[in-house]
Every structure is written in C-alpha cells, then in structure tokens.
Design a protein around this motif. Structure first.
Motif, short mmCIF file in Angstrom:
data_model
loop_
_atom_site.label_atom_id
_atom_site.label_comp_id
_atom_site.label_asym_id
_atom_site.label_seq_id
_atom_site.Cartn_x
_atom_site.Cartn_y
_atom_site.Cartn_z
N PHE B 99 55.16 37.29 41.02
CA PHE B 99 54.24 36.73 40.03
C PHE B 99 52.90 36.35 40.66
CE2 PHE B 99 55.86 36.14 35.71
CZ PHE B 99 57.13 36.68 35.85
N SER B 100 52.93 35.97 41.92
CA SER B 100 51.65 35.65 42.57
C SER B 100 50.81 36.91 42.73
CB SER B 100 51.87 34.96 43.92
OG SER B 100 52.36 35.87 44.86
N ILE B 101 51.46 38.05 42.99
CA ILE B 101 50.73 39.32 43.06
C ILE B 101 50.14 39.65 41.69
CG2 ILE B 101 50.99 41.80 43.42
CD1 ILE B 101 53.11 41.18 45.52
N ALA B 102 50.96 39.47 40.65
CA ALA B 102 50.47 39.74 39.28
C ALA B 102 49.32 38.81 38.93
CB ALA B 102 51.62 39.57 38.29
N HIS B 103 49.46 37.54 39.32
CA HIS B 103 48.42 36.54 39.04
C HIS B 103 47.10 36.94 39.71
CE1 HIS B 103 46.34 32.65 39.44
NE2 HIS B 103 46.36 32.85 40.74
N ASN B 104 47.17 37.32 40.99
CA ASN B 104 45.94 37.67 41.72
C ASN B 104 45.31 38.94 41.15
OD1 ASN B 104 46.06 35.51 43.49
ND2 ASN B 104 47.40 36.59 44.90
N ALA B 105 46.15 39.93 40.85
CA ALA B 105 45.60 41.18 40.31
C ALA B 105 44.93 40.94 38.96
CB ALA B 105 46.73 42.21 40.17
N THR B 106 45.56 40.11 38.14
CA THR B 106 45.00 39.86 36.81
C THR B 106 43.71 39.05 36.90
OG1 THR B 106 47.26 39.82 35.99
CG2 THR B 106 45.56 39.05 34.48
N LEU B 107 43.71 38.06 37.79
CA LEU B 107 42.50 37.25 37.94
C LEU B 107 41.33 38.08 38.45
CD1 LEU B 107 43.76 34.64 37.07
CD2 LEU B 107 42.96 33.58 39.16
N ASP B 108 41.63 39.06 39.31
CA ASP B 108 40.56 39.96 39.77
C ASP B 108 39.93 40.67 38.59
OD1 ASP B 108 40.81 39.28 42.37
OD2 ASP B 108 42.02 41.01 42.95
N VAL B 109 40.78 41.17 37.70
CA VAL B 109 40.28 41.88 36.52
C VAL B 109 39.49 40.93 35.62
CG1 VAL B 109 40.99 43.03 34.39
CG2 VAL B 109 42.04 43.66 36.56
N LEU B 110 40.01 39.74 35.43
CA LEU B 110 39.33 38.77 34.56
C LEU B 110 37.98 38.35 35.16
CD1 LEU B 110 42.24 36.46 33.37
CD2 LEU B 110 41.13 38.29 32.14
N ARG B 111 37.94 38.24 36.47
CA ARG B 111 36.67 37.88 37.11
C ARG B 111 35.66 38.98 36.89
NH1 ARG B 111 39.78 36.22 41.68
NH2 ARG B 111 40.14 33.98 41.56
N ARG B 112 36.13 40.22 36.98
CA ARG B 112 35.21 41.34 36.74
C ARG B 112 34.72 41.31 35.30
NH1 ARG B 112 38.39 44.31 40.48
NH2 ARG B 112 39.74 45.19 38.89
N ARG B 113 35.59 40.90 34.40
CA ARG B 113 35.18 40.81 32.99
C ARG B 113 34.46 39.50 32.71
NH1 ARG B 113 40.76 42.02 30.12
NH2 ARG B 113 39.94 40.42 28.74
N GLN B 114 34.45 38.62 33.72
CA GLN B 114 33.81 37.29 33.61
C GLN B 114 34.37 36.51 32.43
OE1 GLN B 114 29.65 38.28 33.54
NE2 GLN B 114 29.52 37.98 35.73
N LEU B 115 35.70 36.59 32.33
CA LEU B 115 36.34 35.87 31.23
C LEU B 115 37.09 34.63 31.70
CD1 LEU B 115 37.74 38.58 28.84
CD2 LEU B 115 35.84 37.03 28.50
N VAL B 116 37.07 34.40 33.02
CA VAL B 116 37.76 33.21 33.51
C VAL B 116 36.88 32.01 33.25
CG1 VAL B 116 38.65 32.05 35.53
CG2 VAL B 116 39.02 34.47 35.24
N VAL B 117 37.43 31.02 32.58
CA VAL B 117 36.68 29.80 32.31
C VAL B 117 37.24 28.71 33.21
CG1 VAL B 117 36.06 28.11 30.57
CG2 VAL B 117 36.32 30.51 29.94
N PHE B 118 36.39 28.13 34.02
CA PHE B 118 36.84 27.07 34.92
C PHE B 118 36.67 25.73 34.21
CE2 PHE B 118 35.77 30.58 37.65
CZ PHE B 118 36.90 30.65 38.43
N VAL B 119 37.75 25.00 34.11
CA VAL B 119 37.68 23.71 33.43
C VAL B 119 37.27 22.65 34.42
CG1 VAL B 119 39.38 24.29 31.68
CG2 VAL B 119 40.13 23.30 33.82
N PRO B 120 36.57 21.61 33.97
CA PRO B 120 36.15 20.56 34.90
C PRO B 120 37.35 19.81 35.44
CG PRO B 120 35.65 19.96 32.63
CD PRO B 120 36.10 21.37 32.61
N LEU B 121 37.19 19.29 36.66
CA LEU B 121 38.30 18.61 37.31
C LEU B 121 38.42 17.15 36.90
CD1 LEU B 121 37.97 20.09 40.89
CD2 LEU B 121 39.78 20.53 39.26
#
Lengths: 179, 215
Positions: B99-121
């Motif tokens: 699942f960590s491999i799947a998570h990293n691969a998916t996040l790479d794609v999302l970053r390329r699509r610039q769809l990852v939203v970082f929430v404030p800490l």
C-alpha cells in the motif's frame, strides 16, 4: 485526559477518535470512559464518529473487473533478461579461430621442433585479428551509433552561393554606367 | 538488503511462537508467497497480485477518482512491487509495504495533476476544523442503510483532501492500526492520530453540508 464533567467544554476529538479505534493507552482509556459516562456531549460526539465509521464501511465498492495477475505476468515475462545478442556471434568467431588453427597445424606438423612454436604465433595473430574484427563489428551493429540521418546543410539559403566570392550583385556584375 | 528464504521462514516461526492468530495468518501466507517469488516461482507472485488487486485498486481509485487511471496505477504498483521485492524486509507487513508503493505512485500522479491539497497543520486553533464539529444529529441507526445518505457521504468524501481520504480509507476499509497506517504513509503515529481526527471531522462537516443539517 481532564474533562470537568460539570463545565461545558470542547471535546478532545483526537482522544475520542483514538478511543474509537482502540488506540488510546490504557490509563487514558479508563479516564475517558469515566468521562463519557458523565458527559452527554462527548458521548454524542463519539456516537457521531462511530456512525461515520459505519457509514464509510457501507460505501459502494467498485470492482476491478479484470485479472491483473495475467497482465502483470506477461509484462514481467517481457521484461525478463534475454541472452546477450553478441554471444552467439562470439561463439561462432571462436569456432572459426579454432578451425583456422587446425588448418595451420596441418601445414606445419609438430615433428619439427624448431618450427613447433611458429604456427602458434601465427595462430595467435590470426585469433587476435578475428577477435578485433568481431569486436568492431559488434560495436557497429550494437545500435549505439546514432541512427538519425544527418541533414546536409542547406547551402542554398546561405548569403553567398557555394564557392562564390560575391558579396552582392555589385561585386559580381559589372554595372552599366551611363557616360 | 535482500530478504532471504531463511529469514522469511524465521519470521514465520517467530510469528507462530508469539501465538499469532488468524489476523496474521494472511501475513504468513504473504511471506510464503514472497519467498516463492524470490525463488523464481512466477505463479506465487500472480497469487499475491490476485490477493491484493481489488483492495489496491479501490484504495487508488478513492484517491485518484478515475477508473482508467486507477487501473494503470494498480498495475504499476504491482510492477514496482515485483521490482522492489528483493529489498523487502520480512519484518515489514507485505500489505503495508504494498500500500505504501500504491500511495507513493498515486501521489506522484496527483502531484502532476496538482490536485493534492495540503491542509494546514494548525488543527488546534479555535477556528480549526476540530472546533467546527457539527452538533450531533440523528442517531446512527437511522442513518445506516440509507442509500441516499451514503451517497452524500461518498460525495463528501470525494471533496476531502487526498491525505484525509486515504487515511480514512486505510483505517475504516483496510482496518489498519495506527502503526500500520504510519508505516504505509511514512508518517509518525502521532500524526496518524491527529490527521485521522481531522479527516473524520472534515468528513462529518462535508456530510452535514450536503444534507443541509448545518444550516
């Protein structure tokens, strides 16, 4: 955990969330359980979190619809390392060298001690030549060379025609002057 | 460092000595299949793919949102897993590793699509998401089984940032412990605790927004 039961307070949602997951240390778990028994607001919020967890598990699940194992297996098989392309050619070359050495031995029999070492030297030279040829041929056929055809420069677009010294019509053609 | 067949066997024996129950029998099976794969047994890896393909697909689909992309990412996850398998350590659970491999691969794609939203800490601020938990509404038994409400929750979930969606999914659908989630996402257990609480609050808030209960 210190939640005064009488005074209104904001629930410690991190603790409630962790309690729901059974991830609180035992001491905190007992303290929170006691608090929940006395605080309807926190108990209600815990119920909400619990309902959310139940609803999330009831979400519709999409199915893959294909067996990826077959696809992955075929891709892995295609990726598996193949025997080096140059190996059979090198083996053929070695066979040729062996045959050449055998032929040389026929012409120079081993009965003459003085001449015994001469064929070996000639054979080694032939072998080295053949090996060099094989190596150069492999390097050329290996595909490392850039296969892109180079375009010749289009001299027709140059300022001067090829081989010409003209810098302009004035330099090459005699002006007819009115006298 | 590669995991040898002996190490895998030792890990299985240690697990048996600990009195591990059925929950970890899948882990033992995984280790056996990994050992066979490393020994060159191709059908063993196919069995691992069949065991996890649906779960990886659903996890990735929940993150990326499109079926075609999820199919490609699931396939890539298994290709990368096969490539990295010699470096897998038997101490790690195969499931969390996969699942960590799947998570990293998916996040790479999302970053390329610039769809990852970082929430404030700053989740502890008075105006933060933790402070905006809506008041309790209907009892849970009235909400369960209601298809329309589930659809609204699904919609609310889609609107969450990817990091909140994935942590909710790993906890509620994959039933991972905080330690397993931390290993999968590469974060500290304390972060798992706070992020999960924020995700739950945000999901509830979105759900209420769609049902109109927060008006």
């Amino acid at each position: 955990m210190s939640h005064p039961a009488a005074a209104p307070h904001a629930p410690d949602l991190e603790s409630l969330s962790a309690w729901l997951d059974g991830e609180l240390p035992a001491a905190e778990e007992f303290a929170l359980a006691a608090h929940l028994a006395a605080c309807p607001a926190c108990a209600a919020r815990l119920n909400e979190l619990h309902a959310l967890a139940t609803d999330l598990r009831a979400l519709p699940q999409e199915s893959l619809g294909v067996d990826l194992a077959e696809i992955v297996a075929s891709r892995l098989a295609a990726r598996a390392p193949r025997p080096a392309a140059g190996a059979p050619a090198a083996m053929d070359a070695m066979s040729d060298i062996s045959r050449a050495l055998a032929a040389l031995r026929k012409f120079f029999p081993a009965s003459r001690p003085a001449a015994r070492w001469w064929p070996l030297g000639a054979g080694a030279g032939a072998a080295a030549s053949l090996a060099l040829g094989v190596a150069l041929g492999s390097a050329l056929l290996a595909g490392d060379a850039d296969p892109t055809p180079r375009l010749a420069p289009l001299a027709v677009f140059d300022a001067l025609p090829p081989g010409s010294l003209c810098h302009g019509p004035d330099a090459c053609y005699v002006k007819e002057t009115d006298k | 460092m590669a995991a040898s067949a002996e190490e895998l066997q030792d890990a299985d024996e240690a697990e048996r000595a600990d009195g591990a129950g059925p929950a970890t029998s899948a882990g033992s099976d995984d280790r056996a299949l990994v050992a066979r794969t490393l020994a060159g047994d191709a059908p063993a890896f196919a069995a691992l793919v069949r065991r996890y393909q649906e779960r990886v697909f659903r996890f990735v689909l929940r993150l990326c949102g499109t079926r075609d992309e999820a199919l490609d990412l699931t396939q890539e996850t298994f290709m990368k897993a096969h490539q990295a398998l010699p470096g897998w350590r038997p101490e790690a659970q195969f499931r969390t590793w996969l699942f960590s491999i799947a998570h990293n691969a998916t996040l790479d794609v999302l970053r390329r699509r610039q769809l990852v939203v970082f929430v404030p800490l700053a989740e502890d601020s008075p105006d933060g998401p933790l402070a905006r938990l809506p008041d309790p509404g209907a009892p849970p038994d009235e909400r369960c089984g209601d298809r329309q409400r589930i659809a609204l929750l699904d919609r609310a979930l889609r609107e969450l940032p990817a990091e909140q969606r994935e942590i909710l999914w790993l906890r509620e659908l994959e039933d991972m412990s905080y330690g397993e989630i931390a290993a999968t996402l590469g974060i500290a257990e304390g972060t798992v605790k706070s992020r999960l609480a924020r995700a739950r609050v945000a999901a509830l808030a979105g759900y209420r927004r769609h049902t109109g209960e927060d008006r």
